[in-house]
Write a protein that holds these residues in place. Structure first.
Motif, PDB file in Angstrom:
ATOM      1  N   VAL A  80       1.134  -1.197  -0.044  1.00  0.00           N
ATOM      2  CA  VAL A  80       0.154  -0.104  -0.207  1.00  0.00           C
ATOM      3  C   VAL A  80       0.969   1.089   0.022  1.00  0.00           C
ATOM      4  N   ILE A  81       1.470   1.063   1.157  1.00  0.00           N
ATOM      5  CA  ILE A  81       2.689   2.501   0.648  1.00  0.00           C
ATOM      6  C   ILE A  81       3.491   2.286  -0.593  1.00  0.00           C
ATOM      7  N   ALA A  82       4.295   1.435  -1.068  1.00  0.00           N
ATOM      8  CA  ALA A  82       4.914   2.002  -2.144  1.00  0.00           C
ATOM      9  C   ALA A  82       4.045   2.414  -3.507  1.00  0.00           C
ATOM     10  N   ILE A  83       3.067   1.616  -3.299  1.00  0.00           N
ATOM     11  CA  ILE A  83       1.697   2.021  -4.483  1.00  0.00           C
ATOM     12  C   ILE A  83       1.594   3.537  -4.159  1.00  0.00           C
ATOM     13  N   ALA A  84       1.600   4.111  -2.945  1.00  0.00           N
ATOM     14  CA  ALA A  84       0.723   5.426  -2.892  1.00  0.00           C
ATOM     15  C   ALA A  84       1.896   6.030  -2.869  1.00  0.00           C
ATOM     16  N   ALA A  85       3.402   5.310  -2.757  1.00  0.00           N
ATOM     17  CA  ALA A  85       4.526   6.701  -2.974  1.00  0.00           C
ATOM     18  C   ALA A  85       4.114   6.388  -4.434  1.00  0.00           C
ATOM     19  N   VAL A  86       4.228   6.004  -5.462  1.00  0.00           N
ATOM     20  CA  VAL A  86       4.770   5.895  -6.446  1.00  0.00           C
ATOM     21  C   VAL A  86       3.453   6.997  -6.898  1.00  0.00           C
ATOM     22  N   VAL A  87       2.261   6.923  -6.952  1.00  0.00           N
ATOM     23  CA  VAL A  87       1.500   7.660  -7.313  1.00  0.00           C
ATOM     24  C   VAL A  87       1.361   9.052  -6.719  1.00  0.00           C
ATOM     25  N   ALA A  88       2.362   8.926  -5.722  1.00  0.00           N
ATOM     26  CA  ALA A  88       2.544  10.810  -5.329  1.00  0.00           C
ATOM     27  C   ALA A  88       3.284  11.428  -6.094  1.00  0.00           C
ATOM     28  N   ILE A  89       4.187  10.661  -6.314  1.00  0.00           N
ATOM     29  CA  ILE A  89       5.866  11.722  -7.348  1.00  0.00           C
ATOM     30  C   ILE A  89       5.338  10.830  -8.605  1.00  0.00           C
ATOM     31  N   ILE A  90       3.744  10.845  -9.287  1.00  0.00           N
ATOM     32  CA  ILE A  90       3.288  11.333 -10.951  1.00  0.00           C
ATOM     33  C   ILE A  90       2.847  12.059 -10.559  1.00  0.00           C
ATOM     34  N   GLY A  91       1.804  12.952  -9.492  1.00  0.00           N
ATOM     35  CA  GLY A  91       1.530  13.758  -8.887  1.00  0.00           C
ATOM     36  C   GLY A  91       2.048  15.061  -8.951  1.00  0.00           C
TER      37      GLY A  91
END
Length: 200
Positions: A80-91
């Motif tokens: 969950v943290i990894a997915i959130a981090a990837v989405v945050a970086i893309i954003g």
């Protein structure tokens, strides 16, 4: 020419100069739109397959939501943290691309009181290096000129034991930049480089 015509011409000229001196975000926009279209298309196909009772391509919407809800209970917090981090970086990248000016390596040169000519930074660097080399009597191979948006860096690498006229180089460079009448006007920085032949 009337005052209104002059105002319209000035406005058009400023718009053209801004468009030609700033990088378009076409590639980022196309990539973002393509990703959104692919994800939306996949979700639509999965929804249709679910509604008609067919087997899903990868995972049905209900199963996907159920798995997402039970991830923390399964001890998959790292996922969950990894997915959130990837989405945050893309954003963050998309926000940066939306807000950053995206300037190209060009400067507007003022002609007759109006900024109307765009000059590539490489051309400016070459012209400035030629002028300094010819007026200061410094070999062109010992000059490195870099032109950025806000500054112009001139590095002079002297031969061992040869005096280096940094003040003369600075004066020539400032005079030449003033003649270019660049907008925005960059700041000149002159520095002494490593002595020619010194490998330390």
């Amino acid at each position: 020419m009337s005052a209104n015509d002059t105002l319209t011409t000035d406005r058009t000229l400023r718009r053209v100069l801004r468009r030609e001196s700033h990088s378009p975000r076409t590639t980022a926009m196309v990539v973002s739109a393509l990703i959104v279209v692919i994800v939306a298309g996949y979700l639509a196909v999965e929804a249709v397959l679910f509604l008609v009772g067919a087997a899903p391509l990868l995972i049905g919407p209900g199963a996907l939501l159920q798995q997402a809800a039970t991830l923390p209970e399964q001890g998959a917090n790292a996922i969950v943290i990894a997915i959130a981090a990837v989405v945050a970086i893309i954003g963050a990248v998309l926000v940066f691309l939306a807000l950053a000016p995206g300037r190209l390596a060009k400067h507007a040169m003022t002609v007759e009181g109006e900024a109307g000519v765009l000059v590539d930074n490489g051309v400016l660097a070459s012209g400035l290096a030629h002028r300094i080399s010819s007026e200061a009597g410094i070999d062109r191979d010992r000059l490195t000129v870099g032109v950025g948006h806000r500054s112009v860096d001139v590095t002079v690498r002297p031969d061992a034991g040869v005096p280096l006229p940094l003040d003369a180089v600075r004066e020539i460079g400032e005079r030449e930049l003033a003649a270019y009448a660049l907008h925005p006007a960059p700041k000149l920085v002159v520095r002494r480089g490593r002595i020619q032949g010194d490998e330390r």
